[in-house]
Write a protein that holds these residues in place. Structure first.
Motif: not given
Length: 171
Positions: A77, A100, A102-103, A116-118, A120, A127-130
């Motif tokens: 995070d 951001v 990330e996983r 994978v990054a989320e 916002d 809107t948030p994106w991935r």
């Protein structure tokens, strides 16, 4: 189109995930995961099982905290990113509200890492994106030296001139 990398600036987060051309090394201790990107030896610190401080001074890589989910997924995070970086290779700007998550997890029997990054940012996006990136695992050996050159800010405007040199010392 230039990117922060071409200006010798740290690429920031999540742009970090978009440059898989050179190796990324992961070093883990009980309290910190350190990610070292061979490109100009950029370093990111992810503090495990901690919280973000109340006041985070904006920086190139922000303040990252992490923990493991399901035993094999590192969740990172990040807040406190300065506005000099971009979130992608298209120079998309963001505000200091960028957040951001990330996983990272090993896939393909440990032969690859999936990230994978989320993303916002209520100050810049509606809107948030991935986004997702996969890195294949290789036995690279020692990290190669890679140093970014200064003074290349005019490169993409075709104003590349040699660095001026004097005929004699100017004392």
């Amino acid at each position: 189109v230039y990117t922060p990398k071409e200006r010798c600036w740290p690429v920031g987060v999540p742009t970090w995930l978009l440059y898989p051309v050179t190796p990324v090394y992961f070093l883990q201790t009980p309290k910190v995961v350190t990610m070292i990107w061979q490109e100009d030896h950029m370093v990111r610190h992810i503090y495990l099982n901690e919280k973000h401080p109340d006041k985070v001074e904006p920086s190139w890589f922000g303040h990252s905290v992490g923990h493991y989910e399901s035993g094999d997924t590192l969740v990172v995070d990040t807040v406190g990113l300065n506005t000099r970086t971009f979130v992608d290779q298209f120079r998309t700007p963001h505000t200091e509200l960028l957040h951001v998550v990330e996983r990272y997890r090993l896939v393909d029997g440990g032969k690859a890492i999936e990230a994978v990054a989320e993303v916002d940012d209520p100050g810049a996006f509606t809107t948030p994106w991935r986004g997702m990136q996969r890195y294949r695992r290789v036995e690279q050996g020692p990290m190669a030296e890679n140093v970014c050159a200064e003074n290349n800010e005019g490169f993409f405007e075709s104003a590349v001139d040699p660095i001026p040199t004097a005929d004699k010392p100017d004392f």
